[in-house]
Structures are given as C-alpha cells and as structure tokens.
Design a protein around this motif. Structure first.
Motif, mmCIF file in Angstrom:
data_model
loop_
_atom_site.group_PDB
_atom_site.id
_atom_site.type_symbol
_atom_site.label_atom_id
_atom_site.label_comp_id
_atom_site.label_asym_id
_atom_site.label_seq_id
_atom_site.Cartn_x
_atom_site.Cartn_y
_atom_site.Cartn_z
ATOM 1 N N ILE A 7 0.824 -1.208 0.000
ATOM 2 C CA ILE A 7 0.000 0.000 0.000
ATOM 3 C C ILE A 7 0.857 1.255 0.000
ATOM 4 O O ILE A 7 0.340 2.360 0.019
ATOM 5 C CB ILE A 7 -1.028 -0.008 1.162
ATOM 6 C CG1 ILE A 7 -0.355 -0.202 2.512
ATOM 7 C CG2 ILE A 7 -2.093 -1.047 0.925
ATOM 8 C CD1 ILE A 7 -1.290 -0.148 3.698
ATOM 9 N N GLY A 8 2.171 1.066 -0.046
ATOM 10 C CA GLY A 8 3.138 2.126 -0.273
ATOM 11 C C GLY A 8 2.902 3.413 0.489
ATOM 12 O O GLY A 8 2.853 3.450 1.710
ATOM 13 N N ILE A 9 2.751 4.478 -0.268
ATOM 14 C CA ILE A 9 2.638 5.821 0.298
ATOM 15 C C ILE A 9 1.419 5.943 1.214
ATOM 16 O O ILE A 9 1.454 6.669 2.200
ATOM 17 C CB ILE A 9 2.605 6.880 -0.820
ATOM 18 C CG1 ILE A 9 2.841 8.264 -0.248
ATOM 19 C CG2 ILE A 9 1.345 6.801 -1.623
ATOM 20 C CD1 ILE A 9 3.106 9.314 -1.318
ATOM 21 N N TYR A 10 0.357 5.195 0.928
ATOM 22 C CA TYR A 10 -0.835 5.240 1.778
ATOM 23 C C TYR A 10 -0.528 4.682 3.161
ATOM 24 O O TYR A 10 -1.021 5.191 4.160
ATOM 25 C CB TYR A 10 -1.983 4.446 1.133
ATOM 26 C CG TYR A 10 -2.407 5.024 -0.189
ATOM 27 C CD1 TYR A 10 -3.274 6.103 -0.251
ATOM 28 C CD2 TYR A 10 -1.923 4.500 -1.384
ATOM 29 C CE1 TYR A 10 -3.648 6.651 -1.452
ATOM 30 C CE2 TYR A 10 -2.297 5.041 -2.597
ATOM 31 C CZ TYR A 10 -3.156 6.116 -2.627
ATOM 32 O OH TYR A 10 -3.526 6.651 -3.832
ATOM 33 N N GLY A 11 0.291 3.658 3.214
ATOM 34 C CA GLY A 11 0.691 3.086 4.497
ATOM 35 C C GLY A 11 1.614 4.005 5.272
ATOM 36 O O GLY A 11 1.509 4.126 6.485
ATOM 37 N N ARG A 12 2.531 4.678 4.556
ATOM 38 C CA ARG A 12 3.463 5.588 5.229
ATOM 39 C C ARG A 12 2.737 6.786 5.829
ATOM 40 O O ARG A 12 3.193 7.354 6.820
ATOM 41 C CB ARG A 12 4.534 6.071 4.248
ATOM 42 C CG ARG A 12 5.539 4.999 3.901
ATOM 43 C CD ARG A 12 6.774 5.545 3.221
ATOM 44 N NE ARG A 12 6.530 6.355 2.052
ATOM 45 C CZ ARG A 12 6.449 5.915 0.800
ATOM 46 N NH1 ARG A 12 6.570 4.625 0.555
ATOM 47 N NH2 ARG A 12 6.248 6.740 -0.199
ATOM 48 N N ALA A 13 1.608 7.170 5.254
ATOM 49 C CA ALA A 13 0.871 8.327 5.765
ATOM 50 C C ALA A 13 0.011 7.977 6.978
ATOM 51 O O ALA A 13 -0.491 8.875 7.648
ATOM 52 C CB ALA A 13 -0.006 8.924 4.658
ATOM 53 N N GLN A 35 -10.927 12.262 11.067
ATOM 54 C CA GLN A 35 -9.774 11.361 10.937
ATOM 55 C C GLN A 35 -9.352 11.211 9.475
ATOM 56 O O GLN A 35 -8.164 11.205 9.162
ATOM 57 C CB GLN A 35 -10.094 9.986 11.524
ATOM 58 C CG GLN A 35 -10.209 9.974 13.036
ATOM 59 C CD GLN A 35 -10.756 8.642 13.545
ATOM 60 O OE1 GLN A 35 -11.664 8.052 12.952
ATOM 61 N NE2 GLN A 35 -10.187 8.182 14.656
ATOM 62 N N ARG A 36 -10.346 11.076 8.593
ATOM 63 C CA ARG A 36 -10.035 10.954 7.168
ATOM 64 C C ARG A 36 -9.400 12.228 6.631
ATOM 65 O O ARG A 36 -8.477 12.188 5.823
ATOM 66 C CB ARG A 36 -11.284 10.609 6.359
ATOM 67 C CG ARG A 36 -11.420 9.151 6.055
ATOM 68 C CD ARG A 36 -12.460 8.809 5.027
ATOM 69 N NE ARG A 36 -13.578 9.713 4.911
ATOM 70 C CZ ARG A 36 -14.640 9.728 5.715
ATOM 71 N NH1 ARG A 36 -14.728 8.862 6.694
ATOM 72 N NH2 ARG A 36 -15.599 10.593 5.534
ATOM 73 N N ALA A 37 -9.870 13.375 7.103
ATOM 74 C CA ALA A 37 -9.281 14.658 6.672
ATOM 75 C C ALA A 37 -7.830 14.755 7.160
ATOM 76 O O ALA A 37 -6.955 15.203 6.409
ATOM 77 C CB ALA A 37 -10.110 15.828 7.201
ATOM 78 N N LYS A 72 -1.957 14.181 5.887
ATOM 79 C CA LYS A 72 -0.682 13.464 6.016
ATOM 80 C C LYS A 72 -0.256 12.875 4.676
ATOM 81 O O LYS A 72 0.928 12.892 4.334
ATOM 82 C CB LYS A 72 -0.796 12.347 7.048
ATOM 83 C CG LYS A 72 -0.738 12.824 8.464
ATOM 84 C CD LYS A 72 -0.735 11.635 9.392
ATOM 85 C CE LYS A 72 -0.616 12.095 10.821
ATOM 86 N NZ LYS A 72 -0.525 10.981 11.746
ATOM 87 N N LEU A 73 -1.222 12.361 3.927
ATOM 88 C CA LEU A 73 -0.921 11.818 2.607
ATOM 89 C C LEU A 73 -0.405 12.922 1.687
ATOM 90 O O LEU A 73 0.590 12.748 0.979
ATOM 91 C CB LEU A 73 -2.162 11.144 2.022
ATOM 92 C CG LEU A 73 -2.012 10.458 0.678
ATOM 93 C CD1 LEU A 73 -0.935 9.394 0.708
ATOM 94 C CD2 LEU A 73 -3.351 9.845 0.258
ATOM 95 N N GLN A 74 -1.057 14.088 1.742
ATOM 96 C CA GLN A 74 -0.606 15.229 0.924
ATOM 97 C C GLN A 74 0.793 15.673 1.331
ATOM 98 O O GLN A 74 1.637 15.952 0.473
ATOM 99 C CB GLN A 74 -1.590 16.408 1.048
ATOM 100 C CG GLN A 74 -1.238 17.581 0.161
ATOM 101 C CD GLN A 74 -1.299 17.219 -1.309
ATOM 102 O OE1 GLN A 74 -2.330 16.784 -1.795
ATOM 103 N NE2 GLN A 74 -0.200 17.388 -2.022
ATOM 104 N N ASP A 116 4.052 15.801 -0.978
ATOM 105 C CA ASP A 116 4.821 17.042 -1.139
ATOM 106 C C ASP A 116 6.309 16.847 -0.842
ATOM 107 O O ASP A 116 7.153 17.508 -1.451
ATOM 108 C CB ASP A 116 4.261 18.149 -0.232
ATOM 109 C CG ASP A 116 2.881 18.620 -0.683
ATOM 110 O OD1 ASP A 116 2.486 18.328 -1.831
ATOM 111 O OD2 ASP A 116 2.195 19.261 0.137
ATOM 112 N N ARG A 117 6.614 15.933 0.092
ATOM 113 C CA ARG A 117 8.015 15.656 0.424
ATOM 114 C C ARG A 117 8.725 14.949 -0.717
ATOM 115 O O ARG A 117 9.935 14.981 -0.811
ATOM 116 C CB ARG A 117 8.115 14.790 1.680
ATOM 117 C CG ARG A 117 8.019 15.579 2.967
ATOM 118 C CD ARG A 117 8.429 14.734 4.159
ATOM 119 N NE ARG A 117 7.665 13.514 4.305
ATOM 120 C CZ ARG A 117 6.531 13.409 4.991
ATOM 121 N NH1 ARG A 117 6.020 14.456 5.598
ATOM 122 N NH2 ARG A 117 5.917 12.251 5.090
ATOM 123 N N GLY A 118 7.985 14.287 -1.570
ATOM 124 C CA GLY A 118 8.578 13.582 -2.699
ATOM 125 C C GLY A 118 9.062 12.204 -2.306
ATOM 126 O O GLY A 118 8.853 11.744 -1.182
#
Length: 170
Positions: A57-63, A144-146, A151-153, A157-159
């Motif tokens: 789940i990549g970036i979604y998991g990191r957020a 929570q979703r917001a 966090k995902l954004q 943005d960090r790349g």
C-alpha cells in the motif's frame, strides 16, 4: 552430428522479457518474504520507515499513524493463511524455476506457469493489504479521514524517499 531443425527458436526479445519478469518476481518475492519474516510494525528497519506489511500500500501506508498501521496488520493476520506456508510455497516455486532454467531444452511454457503461480500468490497478498486499508479508512470519522488526507498530501509534497546520506539535488 545432426542438427534438429524442428526445435523452435526463442526470440531474443522474449528471453529479455522473461528475464525481466523473473527479476521483478524475485524482487517482489524478496520484499514480501522480508515483510512476512519481520511481521507487523516493530520499528524502523534497514531501508524501511514503517512496517513491512505496508509494502503493497506504499505511500498510503506511510501516511498512516502507527496505531492505524497496527490495526491494519491485525486485520490482515485474522483469518489469513499462515505466512510461513505462503513463503514455503513461494520458495518451492522458485526452486522449481531454478531447475527449469537449467534444463535443456528449456520449457518456456512451464517456466511461465511457475511465474504466474508466484505472481498469483503475491497478488493475493497485495490485494488483501489493499482491502484491509480500504476497510480501515472506511471506519474513520470525517475528521480522521481529513487528517489522513493531509498526512498523505504532506507525504506527496516531500517527494520520494531518499536513501540515508543521499542529498536533494539543487
């Protein structure tokens, strides 16, 4: 000595595609085996910022927050086939492929079938992780979703993550 003219010739392009496919499968297999071996979120590991289960789940998991990642991991482990059995099956298929690669003449159809079987096991694991993420996010409140979206954004943005010691280009 007679040459067998009836033997089909495998085009170079097909050999390259098969080799690339094998390389990708081995990399994914290694990542999944490493994730399954470490299991859950036990803090940072070499080359990783989060739990191994979040690879699919990549970036979604990191957020996600640590507690959210842990909840998804718990959801994944409930009712799931033993990870050792999956790893053993993946290893057996890889062992079969080694034997096939050494055979002459090479049976490309049998080799392709082994790769498809490995890919199926890996895809099932990945699909399970994605389903767990969707289910977890669906239980979040609007606030929570917001916060998760922010966090995902921020992560976007960090790349891309850089390796330790690697500097950002000017």
């Amino acid at each position: 000595m007679e040459m067998d003219d009836n033997k089909p010739h495998t085009p170079r392009r097909m050999k390259i595609i098969l080799a690339a496919s094998l390389a990708v499968n081995v990399l994914v297999l290694g990542a999944l085996a490493g994730a399954a071996f470490h299991g859950g979120d036990r803090g940072p590991r070499m080359g990783s910022r989060g739990g191994g289960e979040n690879a699919a789940i990549g970036i979604y998991g990191r957020a996600l927050d640590k507690a959210d990642r842990r909840a998804i991991g718990t959801r994944l482990h409930k009712g799931r086939e033993d990870g050792r059995a999956i790893r053993a099956e993946l290893r057996e298929l890889a062992t079969q492929s080694v034997g096939m690669l050494r055979q002459s003449p090479f049976d490309k159809d049998a080799f392709a079938e082994v790769l498809l079987q490995q890919q199926g096991l890996i895809k099932t694991h990945s699909d399970d992780m994605q389903s767990a993420l969707v289910e977890h996010v669906s239980t979040m409140s609007d606030a929570q979703r917001a916060a998760y979206a922010q966090k995902l954004q921020d992560t976007l943005d960090r790349g891309p993550r850089r390796k330790k010691g690697e500097r950002e280009k000017p």
